[in-house]
Design a protein around this motif. Structure first.
Motif, PDB file in Angstrom:
ATOM      1  N   ASN A  66      16.837 -21.656 104.492  1.00 28.66           N
ATOM      2  CA  ASN A  66      16.041 -22.869 104.292  1.00 28.66           C
ATOM      3  C   ASN A  66      16.841 -24.122 103.960  1.00 28.66           C
ATOM      4  OD1 ASN A  66      13.101 -21.911 104.420  1.00 28.66           O
ATOM      5  ND2 ASN A  66      14.124 -20.386 103.178  1.00 28.66           N
ATOM      6  N   LYS A  67      18.037 -23.963 103.512  1.00 29.58           N
ATOM      7  CA  LYS A  67      18.952 -25.056 103.152  1.00 29.58           C
ATOM      8  C   LYS A  67      18.240 -26.202 102.428  1.00 29.58           C
ATOM      9  CE  LYS A  67      22.699 -24.104 106.285  1.00 29.58           C
ATOM     10  NZ  LYS A  67      22.461 -22.919 106.969  1.00 29.58           N
ATOM     11  N   SER A  68      18.257 -27.388 102.999  1.00 23.90           N
ATOM     12  CA  SER A  68      17.761 -28.580 102.304  1.00 23.90           C
ATOM     13  C   SER A  68      16.269 -28.533 101.989  1.00 23.90           C
ATOM     14  CB  SER A  68      18.077 -29.839 103.111  1.00 23.90           C
ATOM     15  OG  SER A  68      17.409 -29.808 104.344  1.00 23.90           O
ATOM     16  N   LYS A  69      15.534 -27.624 102.623  1.00 24.96           N
ATOM     17  CA  LYS A  69      14.088 -27.516 102.379  1.00 24.96           C
ATOM     18  C   LYS A  69      13.754 -26.467 101.328  1.00 24.96           C
ATOM     19  CE  LYS A  69      13.148 -29.026 107.013  1.00 24.96           C
ATOM     20  NZ  LYS A  69      13.133 -28.597 108.364  1.00 24.96           N
ATOM     21  N   SER A  70      14.775 -25.907 100.685  1.00 26.92           N
ATOM     22  CA  SER A  70      14.541 -24.808  99.743  1.00 26.92           C
ATOM     23  C   SER A  70      13.947 -25.290  98.425  1.00 26.92           C
ATOM     24  CB  SER A  70      15.843 -24.063  99.471  1.00 26.92           C
ATOM     25  OG  SER A  70      16.740 -24.902  98.784  1.00 26.92           O
ATOM     26  N   ILE A  71      13.054 -24.472  97.899  1.00 33.28           N
ATOM     27  CA  ILE A  71      12.424 -24.717  96.600  1.00 33.28           C
ATOM     28  C   ILE A  71      12.354 -23.368  95.888  1.00 33.28           C
ATOM     29  CG2 ILE A  71      10.349 -25.474  95.388  1.00 33.28           C
ATOM     30  CD1 ILE A  71       9.692 -27.083  97.976  1.00 33.28           C
ATOM     31  N   ILE A  72      12.759 -23.374  94.625  1.00 34.63           N
ATOM     32  CA  ILE A  72      12.731 -22.147  93.830  1.00 34.63           C
ATOM     33  C   ILE A  72      11.750 -22.350  92.686  1.00 34.63           C
ATOM     34  CG2 ILE A  72      14.085 -20.554  92.427  1.00 34.63           C
ATOM     35  CD1 ILE A  72      16.563 -21.583  94.048  1.00 34.63           C
ATOM     36  N   SER A  73      10.746 -21.494  92.637  1.00 33.71           N
ATOM     37  CA  SER A  73       9.727 -21.569  91.595  1.00 33.71           C
ATOM     38  C   SER A  73       9.964 -20.445  90.594  1.00 33.71           C
ATOM     39  CB  SER A  73       8.338 -21.436  92.226  1.00 33.71           C
ATOM     40  OG  SER A  73       7.354 -21.333  91.227  1.00 33.71           O
ATOM     41  N   ILE A  74      10.093 -20.815  89.328  1.00 32.62           N
ATOM     42  CA  ILE A  74      10.297 -19.821  88.259  1.00 32.62           C
ATOM     43  C   ILE A  74       9.140 -19.923  87.274  1.00 32.62           C
ATOM     44  CG2 ILE A  74      11.784 -19.012  86.396  1.00 32.62           C
ATOM     45  CD1 ILE A  74      14.077 -20.479  87.693  1.00 32.62           C
ATOM     46  N   LYS A  75       8.562 -18.773  86.992  1.00 32.08           N
ATOM     47  CA  LYS A  75       7.533 -18.678  85.955  1.00 32.08           C
ATOM     48  C   LYS A  75       7.862 -17.463  85.108  1.00 32.08           C
ATOM     49  CE  LYS A  75       3.983 -20.923  88.619  1.00 32.08           C
ATOM     50  NZ  LYS A  75       2.686 -20.889  89.218  1.00 32.08           N
ATOM     51  N   ASN A  76       7.416 -17.499  83.873  1.00 26.10           N
ATOM     52  CA  ASN A  76       7.659 -16.354  83.005  1.00 26.10           C
ATOM     53  C   ASN A  76       6.501 -16.121  82.053  1.00 26.10           C
ATOM     54  OD1 ASN A  76       8.821 -18.839  81.751  1.00 26.10           O
ATOM     55  ND2 ASN A  76       9.094 -17.467  80.027  1.00 26.10           N
ATOM     56  N   SER A  77       6.376 -14.871  81.688  1.00 28.44           N
ATOM     57  CA  SER A  77       5.381 -14.487  80.695  1.00 28.44           C
ATOM     58  C   SER A  77       5.849 -14.974  79.326  1.00 28.44           C
ATOM     59  CB  SER A  77       5.259 -12.960  80.689  1.00 28.44           C
ATOM     60  OG  SER A  77       4.566 -12.537  79.552  1.00 28.44           O
ATOM     61  N   ARG A  78       4.918 -15.272  78.461  1.00 23.88           N
ATOM     62  CA  ARG A  78       5.272 -15.703  77.107  1.00 23.88           C
ATOM     63  C   ARG A  78       6.031 -14.614  76.359  1.00 23.88           C
ATOM     64  NH1 ARG A  78       2.123 -20.036  74.771  1.00 23.88           N
ATOM     65  NH2 ARG A  78       2.427 -18.996  72.777  1.00 23.88           N
TER      66      ARG A  78
END
Length: 133
Positions: A66-78
């Motif tokens: 994906n190179k320049s179009k990459s997005i990384i989403s991080i979520k975590n439990s409390r």
């Protein structure tokens, strides 16, 4: 004579926070790689269980595709631990750094740390660090 039973480092983590942007960036998360840290510190990458090594592989593959179009989403439990969260962030940053380093050698025949600001900017455009938390 006093013995040091526990030494506490009050400096915290050495990490530069991103600059505050005046404009709010909207991301299309439908194409993002998603990472979720469960309460038991188990990682889910795109809803599949993974360890840190598998996460690194998935990040490298995703970024390469994906190179320049990459997005990384991080979520975590409390309930997840802070150390696991930091391990995940370190894995992401490390993989992107490795990809940038490889591109720097291919494109400029230089180490990443030896690039000019203009060259570094071009490398960062190819492999940005777009983290959505």
């Amino acid at each position: 004579m006093l013995a040091c039973v526990s030494c506490i480092n009050d400096k915290g983590l050495v990490k530069e926070l991103p600059k505050i942007s005046e404009t709010k960036t909207e991301y299309d998360l439908s194409k993002a790689i998603t990472i979720y840290i469960e309460g038991n510190n188990q990682l889910l990458v795109n809803n599949e269980k993974a360890d840190i090594d598998a996460l690194k592989t998935k990040i490298r593959e995703y970024e390469s595709k994906n190179k320049s179009k990459s997005i990384i989403s991080i979520k975590n439990s409390r309930e997840s631990s802070y150390s696991t969260y930091i391990d995940v962030q370190n894995a992401i940053v490390g993989e992107i750094r490795m990809l940038r380093e490889t591109l720097s050698k291919e494109k400029y025949d230089l180490e990443l740390d030896s690039l000019t600001n203009e060259q570094l900017s071009k490398i960062r455009k190819v492999y940005p660090l777009n983290l959505v938390e």
